[in-house]
Write a protein that holds these residues in place. Structure first.
Motif, PDB file in Angstrom:
ATOM      1  N   GLY A 206      42.956  40.854  49.074  1.00 19.75           N
ATOM      2  CA  GLY A 206      43.811  40.235  48.064  1.00 19.75           C
ATOM      3  C   GLY A 206      45.290  40.433  48.309  1.00 19.75           C
ATOM      4  O   GLY A 206      46.042  40.700  47.373  1.00 19.75           O
ATOM      5  N   GLN A 241      49.058  39.708  40.262  1.00 19.53           N
ATOM      6  CA  GLN A 241      47.985  40.721  40.286  1.00 19.53           C
ATOM      7  C   GLN A 241      46.937  40.460  39.215  1.00 19.53           C
ATOM      8  O   GLN A 241      45.798  40.919  39.335  1.00 19.53           O
ATOM      9  CB  GLN A 241      48.572  42.125  40.138  1.00 19.53           C
ATOM     10  CG  GLN A 241      49.556  42.529  41.213  1.00 19.53           C
ATOM     11  CD  GLN A 241      49.120  42.176  42.619  1.00 19.53           C
ATOM     12  OE1 GLN A 241      47.987  42.477  43.019  1.00 19.53           O
ATOM     13  NE2 GLN A 241      49.994  41.527  43.367  1.00 19.53           N
ATOM     14  N   PRO A 245      42.237  38.763  40.862  1.00 19.23           N
ATOM     15  CA  PRO A 245      40.847  39.133  40.565  1.00 19.23           C
ATOM     16  C   PRO A 245      40.023  38.006  39.941  1.00 19.23           C
ATOM     17  O   PRO A 245      38.792  38.070  39.966  1.00 19.23           O
ATOM     18  CB  PRO A 245      41.001  40.310  39.582  1.00 19.23           C
ATOM     19  CG  PRO A 245      42.364  40.851  39.836  1.00 19.23           C
ATOM     20  CD  PRO A 245      43.189  39.655  40.171  1.00 19.23           C
ATOM     21  N   GLN A 246      40.676  36.987  39.378  1.00 20.98           N
ATOM     22  CA  GLN A 246      39.936  35.876  38.787  1.00 20.98           C
ATOM     23  C   GLN A 246      39.262  35.011  39.853  1.00 20.98           C
ATOM     24  O   GLN A 246      38.341  34.250  39.551  1.00 20.98           O
ATOM     25  CB  GLN A 246      40.866  34.990  37.944  1.00 20.98           C
ATOM     26  CG  GLN A 246      41.420  35.675  36.725  1.00 20.98           C
ATOM     27  CD  GLN A 246      42.312  34.750  35.890  1.00 20.98           C
ATOM     28  OE1 GLN A 246      43.021  35.202  34.997  1.00 20.98           O
ATOM     29  NE2 GLN A 246      42.293  33.456  36.153  1.00 20.98           N
ATOM     30  N   LYS A 350      33.712  46.788  46.568  1.00 25.71           N
ATOM     31  CA  LYS A 350      34.426  45.938  45.619  1.00 25.71           C
ATOM     32  C   LYS A 350      34.993  46.765  44.471  1.00 25.71           C
ATOM     33  O   LYS A 350      36.149  46.600  44.066  1.00 25.71           O
ATOM     34  CB  LYS A 350      33.491  44.860  45.072  1.00 25.71           C
ATOM     35  CG  LYS A 350      34.170  43.874  44.141  1.00 25.71           C
ATOM     36  CD  LYS A 350      33.198  42.779  43.708  1.00 25.71           C
ATOM     37  CE  LYS A 350      33.883  41.777  42.789  1.00 25.71           C
ATOM     38  NZ  LYS A 350      32.944  40.695  42.364  1.00 25.71           N
ATOM     39  N   PHE A 354      38.908  47.689  43.285  1.00 21.15           N
ATOM     40  CA  PHE A 354      39.344  47.415  41.915  1.00 21.15           C
ATOM     41  C   PHE A 354      40.134  48.613  41.385  1.00 21.15           C
ATOM     42  O   PHE A 354      41.080  48.452  40.606  1.00 21.15           O
ATOM     43  CB  PHE A 354      38.134  47.145  41.019  1.00 21.15           C
ATOM     44  CG  PHE A 354      38.496  46.718  39.624  1.00 21.15           C
ATOM     45  CD1 PHE A 354      38.895  45.420  39.356  1.00 21.15           C
ATOM     46  CD2 PHE A 354      38.471  47.637  38.574  1.00 21.15           C
ATOM     47  CE1 PHE A 354      39.248  45.029  38.068  1.00 21.15           C
ATOM     48  CE2 PHE A 354      38.828  47.251  37.283  1.00 21.15           C
ATOM     49  CZ  PHE A 354      39.210  45.939  37.045  1.00 21.15           C
ATOM     50  N   ASN A 357      43.849  49.451  44.009  1.00 22.15           N
ATOM     51  CA  ASN A 357      44.342  48.081  44.128  1.00 22.15           C
ATOM     52  C   ASN A 357      45.807  48.076  44.557  1.00 22.15           C
ATOM     53  O   ASN A 357      46.367  49.094  44.948  1.00 22.15           O
ATOM     54  CB  ASN A 357      44.158  47.347  42.794  1.00 22.15           C
ATOM     55  CG  ASN A 357      44.818  48.085  41.635  1.00 22.15           C
ATOM     56  OD1 ASN A 357      45.685  48.939  41.831  1.00 22.15           O
ATOM     57  ND2 ASN A 357      44.412  47.775  40.419  1.00 22.15           N
TER      58      ASN A 357
END
Length: 412
Positions: A206, A241, A245-246, A350, A354, A357
């Motif tokens: 990301g 940010q 995550p969406q 994952k 999270f 990050n």
């Protein structure tokens, strides 16, 4: 009731500004905060010269000022509005509609609130035609764009799974007023691109640029994220940010935004503030994060399978900088919690990211450069990273390195 009506009732700070309804075919709305600007017409001409998209487009300029604004700044705001009205009269054939709004200042007014006000109004307009897939684009009043700007944005979002993006940018070096200013903006942009490539090098998922004048988001995704924040600086970083995550976040590198490289007093950090600091000295010099800090992150992230298999002994295997940043109690507790709440390595990985990050990475970089590493000149760091990536270069000058880093992003 359309898709965003309830959200707007609860979360928008102002009632509707623009009485004219949008065209049913409106698919792109560009939101432009403007405070104490003198050259809004250049931005409008740039948009006007761009190739026309298939959909209808609008531009909303949010002319704003804090309550403590100087009289000269308010005068520039008045001139901005006059320039917008003049431009509209002289360009009646323009393919986009243009509006300006003047929100009354509230406590904490700054660029975050200006972007939020304009983006909320764009959401309101898409809501009125029930178009959740509509695209809200952020630009700044001192920017220009390449001729494929609208088309590239439209085509980039043709994939329905794409929800938001960072748009490729370059500071136009030919628009700097002197050699000192040119060197300063080269150093700063080189830092941005070195930082971006260094994060990719670590394996952190990301990773995207976070430039407020070069991002776009679908109306529904904007609403689901909670909307733009009210921060007076760094609003773009925090907003992006929330979006990543969406899912559906991407880099749009088929067009270019050109932010004007100029000093500015309006925010405590970012391009304008950095230029202000760099230009105070006789010979601009920019120091950035040490490459070894990113190498330690890379080793940490690469060892995740071992941490998953044996979390209890993993802290002892962390690089020294990580052990300076985080205690064994926090590390062990977090890894135990993550493993107890996941069923396999992929879900463990994952959930790990999270927790660890981008926010945590920034905290790590700042702390270890106080207690463990020394910052280095950006051209030294940028050259060292290229060596680690196996990228050849002829000269270690900031300008040459910046050219290489730009080309690396365009190739990706």
């Amino acid at each position: 009731m359309s898709f965003a009506s309830a959200w707007l009732d609860q979360r928008a700070l102002y009632p509707q500004f623009i009485p004219e309804p949008p065209a049913e075919e409106t698919g792109i709305i560009v939101v432009v905060p403007s405070y104490n600007e003198e050259g809004i017409a250049s931005m409008l001409h740039s948009l006007h010269d761009a190739e026309r998209p298939r959909c209808k487009a609008e531009v909303i300029v949010v002319v704003n000022a804090p309550a403590e604004a100087q009289e000269s700044h308010l005068l520039n705001n008045t001139r901005t509005i006059a320039d917008i009205n003049t431009w509209k009269q002289e360009n009646t054939e323009s393919f986009f509609s243009i509006y300006h709004i003047e929100p009354s200042p509230i406590p904490g007014w700054g660029v975050g609130l200006a972007r939020k006000t304009g983006m909320d109004e764009a959401l309101r307009r898409f809501n009125s035609i029930d178009r959740p897939e509509g695209i809200i684009v952020c630009l700044d009043a001192d920017c220009t764009v390449s001729g494929d700007y609208f088309k590239a944005i439209e085509q980039g979002f043709d994939n329905r799974k794409r929800e938001a993006c960072s748009i490729y940018f370059e500071h136009p070096l030919e628009k700097t007023k002197d050699e000192k200013t040119s060197k300063a903006i080269i150093l700063y942009e080189l830092h941005l691109r070195y930082y971006y490539q260094s994060l990719l090098y670590t394996g952190l998922p990301g990773v995207f640029h976070t430039v407020g004048s070069a991002m776009a988001v679908r109306a529904l995704a904007y609403m689901k994220s909670g909307g733009m924040n009210r921060k007076q600086a760094g609003e773009d970083f925090y907003f992006i940010q929330k979006l990543i995550p969406q899912g559906g976040y991407f880099s749009l590198d088929t067009t270019t935004v050109y932010p004007l490289p100029r000093p500015s007093f309006r925010v405590p950090f970012g391009t304008g503030a950095t230029m202000e600091k760099l230009l105070k000295g006789n010979d601009p010099e920019y120091k950035t994060y040490n490459p070894e800090a990113f190498s330690d992150l890379k080793r940490t992230f690469a060892a995740l399978p071992h941490y998953y298999a044996d979390p209890e002994t993993s802290y002892k295997k962390l690089p020294g900088s990580l052990r300076v940043f985080i205690t064994d109690e926090e590390w062990n507790a977090r890894l135990a919690e993550i493993k107890n709440n996941t069923s396999g390595y992929e879900s463990f990985r994952k959930r790990f990211f999270f927790w660890f990050n981008m926010f945590k990475v920034v905290k790590y970089l700042n702390l270890v450069h106080e207690k463990y590493f020394q910052k280095e000149r950006v051209e030294i760091c940028a050259a060292e990273l290229l060596g680690k990536l196996g990228v050849n270069y002829e000269k270690r000058t900031p300008a040459n390195l910046l050219t290489i880093y730009r080309s690396m992003e365009k190739k990706n």
